[in-house]
Write a protein that holds these residues in place. Sequence first.
Motif, PDB file in Angstrom:
ATOM      1  N   ALA A   1       0.755  -1.168   0.142  1.00  0.00           N
ATOM      2  CA  ALA A   1      -0.038  -0.157   0.060  1.00  0.00           C
ATOM      3  C   ALA A   1       0.831   1.205  -0.092  1.00  0.00           C
ATOM      4  CB  ALA A   1      -0.888  -0.039   1.414  1.00  0.00           C
ATOM      5  N   GLY A   2       2.162   1.044   0.589  1.00  0.00           N
ATOM      6  CA  GLY A   2       3.050   2.361   0.687  1.00  0.00           C
ATOM      7  C   GLY A   2       3.585   2.856  -0.559  1.00  0.00           C
ATOM      8  N   GLN A   3       3.352   1.924  -1.686  1.00  0.00           N
ATOM      9  CA  GLN A   3       3.955   2.422  -2.852  1.00  0.00           C
ATOM     10  C   GLN A   3       3.531   3.471  -3.728  1.00  0.00           C
ATOM     11  OE1 GLN A   3       4.507  -2.265  -3.904  1.00  0.00           O
ATOM     12  NE2 GLN A   3       5.268  -1.338  -5.394  1.00  0.00           N
ATOM     13  N   GLY A   4       2.216   3.613  -3.337  1.00  0.00           N
ATOM     14  CA  GLY A   4       1.248   4.712  -3.617  1.00  0.00           C
ATOM     15  C   GLY A   4       0.383   4.249  -4.856  1.00  0.00           C
ATOM     16  N   PRO A   5      -0.695   4.978  -5.187  1.00  0.00           N
ATOM     17  CA  PRO A   5      -1.869   4.713  -6.057  1.00  0.00           C
ATOM     18  C   PRO A   5      -1.243   4.495  -7.637  1.00  0.00           C
ATOM     19  CG  PRO A   5      -2.194   6.914  -5.435  1.00  0.00           C
ATOM     20  CD  PRO A   5      -1.273   6.313  -4.496  1.00  0.00           C
ATOM     21  N   GLU A   6      -0.270   5.252  -8.064  1.00  0.00           N
ATOM     22  CA  GLU A   6       0.327   5.494  -9.383  1.00  0.00           C
ATOM     23  C   GLU A   6       0.898   4.194  -9.493  1.00  0.00           C
ATOM     24  OE1 GLU A   6      -0.370   7.349 -11.793  1.00  0.00           O
ATOM     25  OE2 GLU A   6      -1.897   8.701 -10.487  1.00  0.00           O
ATOM     26  N   ALA A   7       1.907   3.873  -8.547  1.00  0.00           N
ATOM     27  CA  ALA A   7       2.674   2.399  -9.017  1.00  0.00           C
ATOM     28  C   ALA A   7       1.637   1.229  -9.062  1.00  0.00           C
ATOM     29  CB  ALA A   7       3.696   2.337  -7.730  1.00  0.00           C
ATOM     30  N   LEU A   8       0.592   1.382  -8.077  1.00  0.00           N
ATOM     31  CA  LEU A   8      -0.308   0.185  -8.031  1.00  0.00           C
ATOM     32  C   LEU A   8      -1.218   0.359  -9.505  1.00  0.00           C
ATOM     33  CD1 LEU A   8      -1.738   0.468  -4.185  1.00  0.00           C
ATOM     34  CD2 LEU A   8       0.310  -0.741  -5.212  1.00  0.00           C
TER      35      LEU A   8
ATOM     36  N   GLY B   1      -2.071  -2.472 -14.456  1.00  0.00           N
ATOM     37  CA  GLY B   1      -2.203  -2.150 -15.867  1.00  0.00           C
ATOM     38  C   GLY B   1      -1.444  -3.260 -16.567  1.00  0.00           C
ATOM     39  N   ARG B   2      -0.299  -3.433 -16.182  1.00  0.00           N
ATOM     40  CA  ARG B   2       0.766  -4.371 -16.954  1.00  0.00           C
ATOM     41  C   ARG B   2      -0.087  -5.826 -17.071  1.00  0.00           C
ATOM     42  NH1 ARG B   2       6.368  -2.886 -16.841  1.00  0.00           N
ATOM     43  NH2 ARG B   2       6.713  -0.957 -16.007  1.00  0.00           N
ATOM     44  N   ARG B   3      -0.540  -6.179 -15.880  1.00  0.00           N
ATOM     45  CA  ARG B   3      -1.152  -7.429 -15.964  1.00  0.00           C
ATOM     46  C   ARG B   3      -2.363  -7.610 -16.917  1.00  0.00           C
ATOM     47  NH1 ARG B   3      -0.185 -10.025  -9.981  1.00  0.00           N
ATOM     48  NH2 ARG B   3       1.564  -8.881  -9.388  1.00  0.00           N
ATOM     49  N   ILE B   4      -3.059  -6.345 -16.724  1.00  0.00           N
ATOM     50  CA  ILE B   4      -4.559  -6.223 -17.757  1.00  0.00           C
ATOM     51  C   ILE B   4      -3.934  -6.275 -19.138  1.00  0.00           C
ATOM     52  CG2 ILE B   4      -6.135  -5.128 -18.448  1.00  0.00           C
ATOM     53  CD1 ILE B   4      -6.535  -4.125 -15.705  1.00  0.00           C
ATOM     54  N   ARG B   5      -2.952  -5.518 -19.450  1.00  0.00           N
ATOM     55  CA  ARG B   5      -2.166  -5.627 -20.829  1.00  0.00           C
ATOM     56  C   ARG B   5      -2.081  -7.050 -21.352  1.00  0.00           C
ATOM     57  NH1 ARG B   5      -0.681  -0.631 -19.179  1.00  0.00           N
ATOM     58  NH2 ARG B   5       1.531  -1.364 -18.899  1.00  0.00           N
ATOM     59  N   ALA B   6      -1.284  -7.688 -20.549  1.00  0.00           N
ATOM     60  CA  ALA B   6      -0.730  -9.226 -20.848  1.00  0.00           C
ATOM     61  C   ALA B   6      -2.028 -10.196 -21.034  1.00  0.00           C
ATOM     62  CB  ALA B   6      -0.079  -9.775 -19.824  1.00  0.00           C
ATOM     63  N   ASN B   7      -3.035  -9.765 -20.362  1.00  0.00           N
ATOM     64  CA  ASN B   7      -4.302 -10.683 -20.464  1.00  0.00           C
ATOM     65  C   ASN B   7      -5.094 -10.344 -21.913  1.00  0.00           C
ATOM     66  OD1 ASN B   7      -5.433 -12.714 -18.300  1.00  0.00           O
ATOM     67  ND2 ASN B   7      -4.344 -10.820 -17.343  1.00  0.00           N
ATOM     68  N   ILE B   8      -4.939  -9.139 -22.342  1.00  0.00           N
ATOM     69  CA  ILE B   8      -5.686  -8.859 -23.641  1.00  0.00           C
ATOM     70  C   ILE B   8      -4.861  -9.032 -25.085  1.00  0.00           C
ATOM     71  CG2 ILE B   8      -7.299  -7.521 -22.566  1.00  0.00           C
ATOM     72  CD1 ILE B   8      -5.922  -5.056 -23.421  1.00  0.00           C
ATOM     73  N   ALA B   9      -3.385  -9.126 -24.839  1.00  0.00           N
ATOM     74  CA  ALA B   9      -2.470  -9.296 -25.814  1.00  0.00           C
ATOM     75  C   ALA B   9      -3.002 -10.464 -26.696  1.00  0.00           C
ATOM     76  CB  ALA B   9      -1.033  -9.651 -25.466  1.00  0.00           C
ATOM     77  N   GLY B  10      -3.107 -10.215 -27.958  1.00  0.00           N
ATOM     78  CA  GLY B  10      -3.439 -11.141 -28.923  1.00  0.00           C
ATOM     79  C   GLY B  10      -4.939 -11.701 -28.724  1.00  0.00           C
TER      80      GLY B  10
END
Length: 282
Positions: free
Chosen positions: A174-181, A186-195
Amino acid sequence: MLLVLLAATLAPAARANITVLLARSNRDWLPVTAVTREVPLVLENGKLIQASSNAFRLAEVKRYWRGMPPPVVVRVEGLSIDHSTVRLSGVDGIESNMRVVSGTLCSPVALERVFAAFELRGTSRKPMLLVREIGTLKAGEPRTFEFTFAPPRGAGMESCTVHVYSDGFELLQAGQGPEALREEIGRRIRANIAGVTRGDPQLFYAPAPVRPAVTEPEAPVPEVKVAVDIAPDGSVSSASAAPGVPPAYAAAAEGAARSYHFIPKVVDGKPCACRVVVPVRF
């Protein structure tokens, strides 16, 4: 004990990439899946075995893959390093300089095989990695940890970063901040829709809502249906609770739904906006 003042550096730093903890097993560097006390375990041929040495290293996860689980965001609080000097009984002029790293860990969901890698930086260039077993975490129950270690002779401790893992996956903090989270999700979502050529939206990340503290003599509301507008990146741009819901529950459900993330709708290979109704369960 004399507290070493590391307040500025003990807070977990925001970072865009998660890491994997690797251990040497024979000639290979393999991901650490579990830790027994301070012994790393790696997966070989479907079995957990002890790594062949206590040599560790951290590596950034460069490739995200479809089916990667949604992240779990934990709280790491009160992280500190205490410095204790103990004179050995019956021995003149010999002292044992030990450090104690401690803190509290809390997860919103139950987790198995939790362990931590403490990245300790001192006066030497190479950071020291300390690996310790945390064990099982119960949902919403804080767990205090305290580990003692001997630092390399002559190396002062200047900072500490803690990486928390469950079954080998690094947990977000949680301490990483909302932008990092958001970037990590977003990285994981983009991997799920690739292709993907065509696909319906799927709920991917849904933190639990906070039940409102209501004083009215009414039965607790178990769930609220909320209409959400999903942006092409999977984030929620707006949320509206169904009519007739008590105002406190409607506000709590809408607030929770605005933090949801979806694998977005895909049409002709492109993610697009859409609206769906989801149940927010208390």
